[in-house]
Design an enzyme around this catalytic site. Sequence first.
Site, PDB file in Angstrom:
ATOM      1  N   SER A 158      11.773  90.339 -11.737  1.00 11.74           N
ATOM      2  CA  SER A 158      11.849  91.578 -10.966  1.00 11.74           C
ATOM      3  C   SER A 158      13.146  91.589 -10.152  1.00 11.74           C
ATOM      4  O   SER A 158      14.191  91.133 -10.620  1.00 11.74           O
ATOM      5  CB  SER A 158      10.597  91.686 -10.089  1.00 11.74           C
ATOM      6  N   LYS A 176      11.115  98.211 -11.037  1.00 14.36           N
ATOM      7  CA  LYS A 176      10.768  96.856 -10.588  1.00 14.36           C
ATOM      8  C   LYS A 176       9.551  96.871  -9.651  1.00 14.36           C
ATOM      9  O   LYS A 176       8.763  95.915  -9.651  1.00 14.36           O
ATOM     10  CB  LYS A 176      11.967  96.195  -9.901  1.00 14.36           C
TER      11      LYS A 176
HETATM   12  C1  HXC Z   1      24.490 107.279 -15.459  1.00 14.62           C
HETATM   13  C2  HXC Z   1      23.837 106.426 -17.500  1.00 14.62           C
HETATM   14  C3  HXC Z   1      24.699 105.313 -17.339  1.00 14.62           C
HETATM   15  C4  HXC Z   1      25.484 105.241 -16.143  1.00 14.62           C
HETATM   16  C5  HXC Z   1      23.650 105.131 -19.246  1.00 14.62           C
HETATM   17  N1  HXC Z   1      23.233 106.261 -18.689  1.00 14.62           N
HETATM   18  N2  HXC Z   1      24.545 104.521 -18.452  1.00 14.62           N
HETATM   19  N3  HXC Z   1      23.747 107.402 -16.569  1.00 14.62           N
HETATM   20  N4  HXC Z   1      25.337 106.239 -15.233  1.00 14.62           N
HETATM   21  N5  HXC Z   1      26.301 104.237 -15.933  1.00 14.62           N
HETATM   22  C6  HXC Z   1      22.311 107.231 -19.243  1.00 14.62           C
HETATM   23  C7  HXC Z   1      22.844 107.851 -20.516  1.00 14.62           C
HETATM   24  O1  HXC Z   1      23.800 108.858 -20.217  1.00 14.62           O
HETATM   25  C8  HXC Z   1      21.571 108.412 -21.129  1.00 14.62           C
HETATM   26  O2  HXC Z   1      21.177 109.603 -20.476  1.00 14.62           O
HETATM   27  C9  HXC Z   1      20.532 107.376 -20.748  1.00 14.62           C
HETATM   28  O3  HXC Z   1      21.081 106.627 -19.660  1.00 14.62           O
HETATM   29  C10 HXC Z   1      20.223 106.428 -21.890  1.00 14.62           C
HETATM   30  O4  HXC Z   1      21.443 105.887 -22.346  1.00 14.62           O
HETATM   31  P1  HXC Z   1      21.540 105.169 -23.769  1.00 14.62           P
HETATM   32  O5  HXC Z   1      22.868 104.528 -23.860  1.00 14.62           O
HETATM   33  O6  HXC Z   1      21.123 106.103 -24.829  1.00 14.62           O
HETATM   34  O7  HXC Z   1      20.359 104.137 -23.616  1.00 14.62           O
HETATM   35  P2  HXC Z   1      20.072 102.787 -24.271  1.00 14.62           P
HETATM   36  O8  HXC Z   1      20.901 102.503 -25.479  1.00 14.62           O
HETATM   37  O9  HXC Z   1      18.642 102.730 -24.417  1.00 14.62           O
HETATM   38  O10 HXC Z   1      20.597 101.754 -23.154  1.00 14.62           O
HETATM   39  C11 HXC Z   1      19.857 101.412 -22.043  1.00 14.62           C
HETATM   40  C12 HXC Z   1      20.718 101.248 -20.821  1.00 14.62           C
HETATM   41  C13 HXC Z   1      21.933 100.334 -21.116  1.00 14.62           C
HETATM   42  C14 HXC Z   1      19.879 100.650 -19.701  1.00 14.62           C
HETATM   43  C15 HXC Z   1      21.221 102.600 -20.405  1.00 14.62           C
HETATM   44  O11 HXC Z   1      22.720 100.211 -19.937  1.00 14.62           O
HETATM   45  C16 HXC Z   1      21.519  98.995 -21.607  1.00 14.62           C
HETATM   46  O12 HXC Z   1      21.142  98.825 -22.762  1.00 14.62           O
HETATM   47  N6  HXC Z   1      21.566  97.974 -20.799  1.00 14.62           N
HETATM   48  C17 HXC Z   1      21.073  96.636 -21.227  1.00 14.62           C
HETATM   49  C18 HXC Z   1      21.794  95.592 -20.599  1.00 14.62           C
HETATM   50  C19 HXC Z   1      21.661  95.624 -19.130  1.00 14.62           C
HETATM   51  O13 HXC Z   1      21.664  96.664 -18.486  1.00 14.62           O
HETATM   52  N7  HXC Z   1      21.619  94.475 -18.543  1.00 14.62           N
HETATM   53  C20 HXC Z   1      21.649  94.332 -17.109  1.00 14.62           C
HETATM   54  C21 HXC Z   1      20.406  93.832 -16.690  1.00 14.62           C
HETATM   55  S1  HXC Z   1      20.553  93.308 -15.050  1.00 14.62           S
HETATM   56  P3  HXC Z   1      21.497 111.074 -21.097  1.00 14.62           P
HETATM   57  O14 HXC Z   1      20.887 112.020 -20.141  1.00 14.62           O
HETATM   58  O15 HXC Z   1      22.991 111.161 -21.153  1.00 14.62           O
HETATM   59  O16 HXC Z   1      20.840 111.074 -22.440  1.00 14.62           O
HETATM   60  C22 HXC Z   1      19.304  93.923 -14.237  1.00 14.62           C
HETATM   61  C23 HXC Z   1      19.259  93.493 -12.817  1.00 14.62           C
HETATM   62  C24 HXC Z   1      18.361  94.390 -12.041  1.00 14.62           C
HETATM   63  O17 HXC Z   1      18.526  94.616 -14.731  1.00 14.62           O
HETATM   64  C25 HXC Z   1      18.205  93.949 -10.630  1.00 14.62           C
HETATM   65  C26 HXC Z   1      19.441  93.870  -9.862  1.00 14.62           C
HETATM   66  C27 HXC Z   1      19.314  93.340  -8.496  1.00 14.62           C
END
Ligand code: HXC
Length: 289
Positions: A158, A176
């Site tokens: 989380s 979370k």
């Molecule tokens: C605003 C965003 C964005 C950004 C994506 N979106 N990035 N909006 N600012 N920076 C929007 C897109 O425009 C889209 O909306 C929607 O999110 C889905 O995007 P996709 O690329 O189609 O989604 P998907 O391929 O499913 O990717 C999921 C994701 C991506 C979360 C958006 O970032 C990802 O796959 N991340 C995985 C890796 C990751 O994030 N790891 C970090 C984990 S660390 P629209 O409206 O345009 O369709 C972590 C720590 C948390 O979680 C705790 C911290 C303290």
Amino acid sequence: MTTLDKSFVTNGVWKEDIFKGKVVFVTGGAGTICRVQVEAMVLLGADAVIVGRNVDKTIKAAKEIEELRPGAKVLGVGNVDVRDVQSIAKAVQESVEKLGRIDFVIAGAAGNFLSDFNHLSSNAFKSVVSIDLLGSFNTIKACFDQLRKNKGAIIFISATLHYYGVPFQSHVGAAKAGVDALSNALAVELGPLGIRVNVIAPGAIDGTEGFSRLAPPGTTPMHEKVPVQRLGQTKDIAEATVYLFSPAASYVTGTIQVVDGGLWHVGNFMGSLYPSVVKQQNEDPEVKL
Ligand code: HXC
């Protein structure tokens, strides 16, 4: 990226082979934090399965982790999206065929990015909630039969950012908070079956994708804000993982283990940027739906 080596066993606090004969199943296991959790479990005797969306990254990480201990088996299963329960169920089936069982589960797959409310679309919100919260539910659902058979244990990964309001993290905070609630409910429901359920909430962990996405440029160096005066290391999360899965924690369930050097007590990381940075974003007249 910091990884573990044999010194985790030889110079560490844990006994070699404490997880011998056990298998840990980990979503997001090729990522920075969860990978080191897997390394610790493997170094201490467990076999492991890591699943992820990216096939090459997942298989490469599994091979590298396997080399940490002679005789270790680490299976990498790619093309698994935690939003799809069937894809996890298939990976579980393959794991049981190849490794025989699953005793421990780490629900670690997560998605994150910084976005203010005005520019966060409904679909973007849903994406993160689907990966973090629904994905955690799906993971346990797919592993439930094995956990029940083996009186296993679960760790959800989380965060601490929903303990207070963190700007640009409404999607992650909501997801979370849901993960924590899911963990509490499952601890109570599954306790009588012999399954323990806990949460690890990492703070600012150096070198992680989450940290690099979240640390705003130009802010005070983060380690100065942390009560213990250093950034977290992935090893800190690995140590907490070993404890929670070990027999030393056999009476510990339904807890949230915060591993953040005390950071959340001193407030959120936006610091001096607040509220100007928030006002700026909200001035954009176009609301993204
Ligand atoms: C605003 C965003 C964005 C950004 C994506 N979106 N990035 N909006 N600012 N920076 C929007 C897109 O425009 C889209 O909306 C929607 O999110 C889905 O995007 P996709 O690329 O189609 O989604 P998907 O391929 O499913 O990717 C999921 C994701 C991506 C979360 C958006 O970032 C990802 O796959 N991340 C995985 C890796 C990751 O994030 N790891 C970090 C984990 S660390 P629209 O409206 O345009 O369709 C972590 C720590 C948390 O979680 C705790 C911290 C303290």
